[in-house]
Design a protein around this motif. Structure first.
Motif, PDB file in Angstrom:
ATOM      1  N   LYS A   3       0.836  -1.198   0.000  1.00  0.00           N
ATOM      2  CA  LYS A   3       0.000   0.000   0.000  1.00  0.00           C
ATOM      3  C   LYS A   3       0.869   1.245   0.000  1.00  0.00           C
ATOM      4  O   LYS A   3       2.038   1.203   0.365  1.00  0.00           O
ATOM      5  N   ASP A   4       0.280   2.352  -0.400  1.00  0.00           N
ATOM      6  CA  ASP A   4       0.999   3.621  -0.478  1.00  0.00           C
ATOM      7  C   ASP A   4       0.940   4.308   0.882  1.00  0.00           C
ATOM      8  O   ASP A   4      -0.147   4.596   1.390  1.00  0.00           O
ATOM      9  N   PHE A   5       2.091   4.572   1.457  1.00  0.00           N
ATOM     10  CA  PHE A   5       2.139   5.207   2.775  1.00  0.00           C
ATOM     11  C   PHE A   5       2.239   6.721   2.684  1.00  0.00           C
ATOM     12  O   PHE A   5       2.221   7.397   3.685  1.00  0.00           O
ATOM     13  N   GLY A   6       2.365   7.263   1.486  1.00  0.00           N
ATOM     14  CA  GLY A   6       2.454   8.707   1.339  1.00  0.00           C
ATOM     15  C   GLY A   6       3.738   9.246   1.947  1.00  0.00           C
ATOM     16  O   GLY A   6       4.771   8.587   1.950  1.00  0.00           O
ATOM     17  N   GLU A   7       3.664  10.450   2.474  1.00  0.00           N
ATOM     18  CA  GLU A   7       4.853  11.102   3.022  1.00  0.00           C
ATOM     19  C   GLU A   7       5.272  10.555   4.382  1.00  0.00           C
ATOM     20  O   GLU A   7       6.453  10.547   4.710  1.00  0.00           O
ATOM     21  N   ARG A   8       4.307  10.121   5.176  1.00  0.00           N
ATOM     22  CA  ARG A   8       4.625   9.684   6.542  1.00  0.00           C
ATOM     23  C   ARG A   8       3.931   8.363   6.864  1.00  0.00           C
ATOM     24  O   ARG A   8       2.901   8.035   6.295  1.00  0.00           O
ATOM     25  N   ALA A   9       4.527   7.653   7.812  1.00  0.00           N
ATOM     26  CA  ALA A   9       3.940   6.401   8.286  1.00  0.00           C
ATOM     27  C   ALA A   9       4.129   6.327   9.796  1.00  0.00           C
ATOM     28  O   ALA A   9       4.999   6.977  10.364  1.00  0.00           O
ATOM     29  N   VAL A  10       3.300   5.519  10.434  1.00  0.00           N
ATOM     30  CA  VAL A  10       3.402   5.282  11.872  1.00  0.00           C
ATOM     31  C   VAL A  10       3.808   3.826  12.048  1.00  0.00           C
ATOM     32  O   VAL A  10       3.232   2.929  11.431  1.00  0.00           O
ATOM     33  N   VAL A  11       4.813   3.608  12.884  1.00  0.00           N
ATOM     34  CA  VAL A  11       5.345   2.273  13.146  1.00  0.00           C
ATOM     35  C   VAL A  11       5.066   1.936  14.604  1.00  0.00           C
ATOM     36  O   VAL A  11       5.292   2.746  15.497  1.00  0.00           O
ATOM     37  N   MET A  12       4.561   0.723  14.843  1.00  0.00           N
ATOM     38  CA  MET A  12       4.249   0.295  16.209  1.00  0.00           C
ATOM     39  C   MET A  12       4.909  -1.049  16.454  1.00  0.00           C
ATOM     40  O   MET A  12       4.846  -1.945  15.625  1.00  0.00           O
ATOM     41  N   ARG A  13       5.572  -1.179  17.624  1.00  0.00           N
ATOM     42  CA  ARG A  13       6.215  -2.445  17.974  1.00  0.00           C
ATOM     43  C   ARG A  13       6.170  -2.661  19.484  1.00  0.00           C
ATOM     44  O   ARG A  13       5.966  -1.728  20.244  1.00  0.00           O
ATOM     45  N   ASP A  14       6.375  -3.893  19.904  1.00  0.00           N
ATOM     46  CA  ASP A  14       6.377  -4.288  21.312  1.00  0.00           C
ATOM     47  C   ASP A  14       7.691  -3.848  21.951  1.00  0.00           C
ATOM     48  O   ASP A  14       8.767  -4.224  21.494  1.00  0.00           O
ATOM     49  N   ALA A  15       7.636  -3.069  23.030  1.00  0.00           N
ATOM     50  CA  ALA A  15       8.848  -2.592  23.694  1.00  0.00           C
ATOM     51  C   ALA A  15       9.651  -3.734  24.311  1.00  0.00           C
ATOM     52  O   ALA A  15      10.866  -3.650  24.414  1.00  0.00           O
ATOM     53  N   LYS A  16       8.977  -4.817  24.709  1.00  0.00           N
ATOM     54  CA  LYS A  16       9.683  -5.954  25.304  1.00  0.00           C
ATOM     55  C   LYS A  16      10.375  -6.796  24.239  1.00  0.00           C
ATOM     56  O   LYS A  16      11.260  -7.579  24.555  1.00  0.00           O
ATOM     57  N   ASN A  17       9.957  -6.663  22.988  1.00  0.00           N
ATOM     58  CA  ASN A  17      10.528  -7.433  21.887  1.00  0.00           C
ATOM     59  C   ASN A  17      10.660  -6.520  20.661  1.00  0.00           C
ATOM     60  O   ASN A  17       9.997  -6.717  19.656  1.00  0.00           O
ATOM     61  N   PRO A  18      11.530  -5.486  20.729  1.00  0.00           N
ATOM     62  CA  PRO A  18      11.616  -4.515  19.644  1.00  0.00           C
ATOM     63  C   PRO A  18      12.084  -5.092  18.311  1.00  0.00           C
ATOM     64  O   PRO A  18      11.868  -4.494  17.273  1.00  0.00           O
ATOM     65  N   GLU A  19      12.697  -6.251  18.338  1.00  0.00           N
ATOM     66  CA  GLU A  19      13.130  -6.893  17.092  1.00  0.00           C
ATOM     67  C   GLU A  19      12.034  -7.798  16.517  1.00  0.00           C
ATOM     68  O   GLU A  19      12.215  -8.389  15.453  1.00  0.00           O
ATOM     69  N   GLY A  20      10.900  -7.905  17.210  1.00  0.00           N
ATOM     70  CA  GLY A  20       9.798  -8.761  16.781  1.00  0.00           C
ATOM     71  C   GLY A  20       8.960  -8.099  15.700  1.00  0.00           C
ATOM     72  O   GLY A  20       9.402  -7.174  15.016  1.00  0.00           O
ATOM     73  N   PRO A  21       7.719  -8.554  15.552  1.00  0.00           N
ATOM     74  CA  PRO A  21       6.831  -8.032  14.504  1.00  0.00           C
ATOM     75  C   PRO A  21       6.637  -6.518  14.611  1.00  0.00           C
ATOM     76  O   PRO A  21       6.627  -5.955  15.699  1.00  0.00           O
TER      77      PRO A  21
END
Length: 77
Positions: free
Chosen positions: A27-45
């Motif tokens: 999908k087209d994210f345009g100029e900006r995107a928001v990224v969300m991840r688990d703080a206990k597993n920052p290398e995870g999904p």
């Protein structure tokens, strides 16, 4: 939103990045995107949201759309 420090909230890391830096191609994210991840597993999904998706989510939270997912405080007693 770009250039903002990551936000840590209730064990979730939220970052605002340039849309061109998103590795997701479906999908087209345009100029900006928001990224969300688990703080206990920052290398995870990692979850990626367009600005419109993020705005819709925030509006839903403000409107109480997800209140039914909260634990009943009287049950914890």
């Amino acid at each position: 939103m770009t250039g903002q420090e990551p936000i840590l909230s209730d064990g979730v890391i939220i970052e605002f990045i340039d849309g061109k830096d998103v590795p997701v191609q479906h999908k087209d994210f345009g100029e900006r995107a928001v990224v969300m991840r688990d703080a206990k597993n920052p290398e995870g999904p990692i979850l990626y949201f367009t600005e419109a998706e993020w705005d819709a989510f925030i509006a839903g939270v403000k409107d109480g759309e997800f209140d039914d997912l909260l634990e009943d405080p009287t049950e914890a007693l």
